[in-house]
Scaffold this active site. Sequence first.
Site, PDB file in Angstrom:
ATOM      1  N   GLN A 111     106.047  -0.341 112.103  1.00 35.52           N
ATOM      2  CA  GLN A 111     105.446  -0.416 112.939  1.00 35.52           C
ATOM      3  C   GLN A 111     104.833  -1.138 113.380  1.00 35.52           C
ATOM      4  O   GLN A 111     103.733  -1.436 114.380  1.00 35.52           O
ATOM      5  CB  GLN A 111     103.866   0.163 111.532  1.00 35.52           C
ATOM      6  CG  GLN A 111     103.006   0.368 111.870  1.00 35.52           C
ATOM      7  CD  GLN A 111     102.437   2.084 112.819  1.00 35.52           C
ATOM      8  OE1 GLN A 111     103.144   3.413 111.621  1.00 35.52           O
ATOM      9  NE2 GLN A 111     101.799   2.470 113.002  1.00 35.52           N
ATOM     10  N   LYS A 126     101.546  -0.154 106.261  1.00 34.47           N
ATOM     11  CA  LYS A 126     101.319   1.255 105.669  1.00 34.47           C
ATOM     12  C   LYS A 126     101.255   1.156 104.247  1.00 34.47           C
ATOM     13  O   LYS A 126     101.045   0.470 103.920  1.00 34.47           O
ATOM     14  CB  LYS A 126     103.134   2.032 105.900  1.00 34.47           C
ATOM     15  CG  LYS A 126     103.444   3.188 106.710  1.00 34.47           C
ATOM     16  CD  LYS A 126     102.679   3.615 107.831  1.00 34.47           C
ATOM     17  CE  LYS A 126     103.041   5.094 108.306  1.00 34.47           C
ATOM     18  NZ  LYS A 126     102.785   5.098 109.131  1.00 34.47           N
ATOM     19  N   ASP A 166      98.500  10.250 107.875  1.00 35.97           N
ATOM     20  CA  ASP A 166      99.356   9.852 108.013  1.00 35.97           C
ATOM     21  C   ASP A 166      99.407  11.651 106.810  1.00 35.97           C
ATOM     22  O   ASP A 166      99.126  12.232 107.061  1.00 35.97           O
ATOM     23  CB  ASP A 166     100.298   8.979 107.257  1.00 35.97           C
ATOM     24  CG  ASP A 166     101.818   9.001 107.488  1.00 35.97           C
ATOM     25  OD1 ASP A 166     102.494   9.323 107.435  1.00 35.97           O
ATOM     26  OD2 ASP A 166     102.034   8.329 108.839  1.00 35.97           O
ATOM     27  N   THR A 209     100.192  11.820 118.665  1.00 40.82           N
ATOM     28  CA  THR A 209     101.341  11.710 118.545  1.00 40.82           C
ATOM     29  C   THR A 209     102.603  12.972 119.336  1.00 40.82           C
ATOM     30  O   THR A 209     103.356  11.871 120.247  1.00 40.82           O
ATOM     31  CB  THR A 209     101.316  11.484 117.173  1.00 40.82           C
ATOM     32  OG1 THR A 209     100.926  10.824 116.387  1.00 40.82           O
ATOM     33  CG2 THR A 209     103.426  11.273 116.981  1.00 40.82           C
ATOM     34  N   SER A 382      94.689   5.716 117.858  1.00 45.99           N
ATOM     35  CA  SER A 382      93.590   5.108 117.226  1.00 45.99           C
ATOM     36  C   SER A 382      93.334   3.750 117.187  1.00 45.99           C
ATOM     37  O   SER A 382      91.860   3.746 117.007  1.00 45.99           O
ATOM     38  CB  SER A 382      94.609   4.694 115.767  1.00 45.99           C
ATOM     39  OG  SER A 382      94.845   5.987 115.445  1.00 45.99           O
TER      40      SER A 382
END
Length: 449
Positions: A111, A126, A166, A209, A382
Amino acid sequence: MKYIENAMKLARQSNCQSDTTFFQAIEEVLTSIKPFLKKNPQYFEHNIIDRIIYPNREIRFKIEWLDDNNHIQVNNGYRVQFNNALGPYKGGVRFHPSVTPDILKFLAFEQIFKNAITGLHIGGAKGGADFDPKGKSDQEIMKFCQAFMTAFYNSIGEDIDILGGDIGVGEREVGYLFGQYKTLTNSYDSIITSKPISLGGSKGRSSATGYGLIYFTETLLEDMGETLKGKICTISGSGNVAIHAIEKLYDVGAIPVTCSDSKGTIHDPNGIDLALLKEIKLKKRSSLEAYAEERKAATYVKREDYQSGSYVWEVPCFAAFPCATQNELSGESAQKLIDNDVKIVAEGANMPTTPDGIDLFMKHKILFAPAKAANAGGVAVSVLEMSQNNSLSYMSAEEIDEKLRGIMSKIFKDIKKTCDDYCLDMDLASGANILGFKRVANAMIAQGV
């Protein structure tokens, strides 16, 4: 390079030997940035490699909650706040039985560079819990989300760490998490993204995504004088990313013919029936086996009947999109794709292709779009959500989609320029790693020790 070898040795000594996925992610990045490091000794002088492979913070906490029978249940919660050199930590929260410190360190490490590649000022993190939402009532999920946030809320903030959705954490779960944070702090801070529209979420976030994956692929193919129009495409997975990738493939005139879940694979040679797929996976939350019962032309292959990887990669295609999970596309599966004359592989999941699979694609000159770049659309939107929350000015779905397309196009152009600068011959994986590393490392140097 001795320095890289020593860094890997240090990583193995400082982490559990079972952290194999994390070690794989580190090795992949460090190996690919060697040409860059040789030309830029300042990163050795500042010992950036040793510093960047250590998480800033690893948080583990206990989650106690009551099920519908008033029995107390206990789960493990985690957050890996890996690097915030470029901005506040940013990364999703995952609820799934497979969640472990190893998986979250790998995801948080990836990330860092994915976020950096977007050009946006956010760090990498995360988190999640080994909680399985499947089979739980809405009341149980609400109680778990509230317990998760209660145990963890004092470690986040809009200038510290911003959460996101997620696997296992969609709009419902995000709403419960956000509601509990507001109750505990009496604040409407933007500490989580992927919110429902009614709570300040951004239009286009749930599709970002999957759509971004196809926009990146389109830009790459246009640069090579190709297109997805009329081409057969195979997709693994049937979650949010896969479904929206299939949706966008239809929009650009491609023909997506596969999808999969943990129990098996669907091959529909006439093209996946998107409405039926959404009905099964988003509304009924059923196995894909039900798809074949409705569509007689479709073939359903159970995972237990196909032991060699995923059946998805057996199907001849022009473009392959692994959108399920890490290490799902092995060297053996990569060879099958190559034998079937695949032209491009674009990653929708995080690190879905094994190192030997990537090596084969590189050897055979297959266009390869790495996850750090190709699936960055989610985090990009985001950040747009965070911006809208702070300004109290909200964009239309069309405006968001236009910005997303522009961000994915710029990501490709920045990576291609990096490849040109270091003579990488369209090795986009190495180009993405170098670009992300350079941006993070320069920020670390500028801030001192």
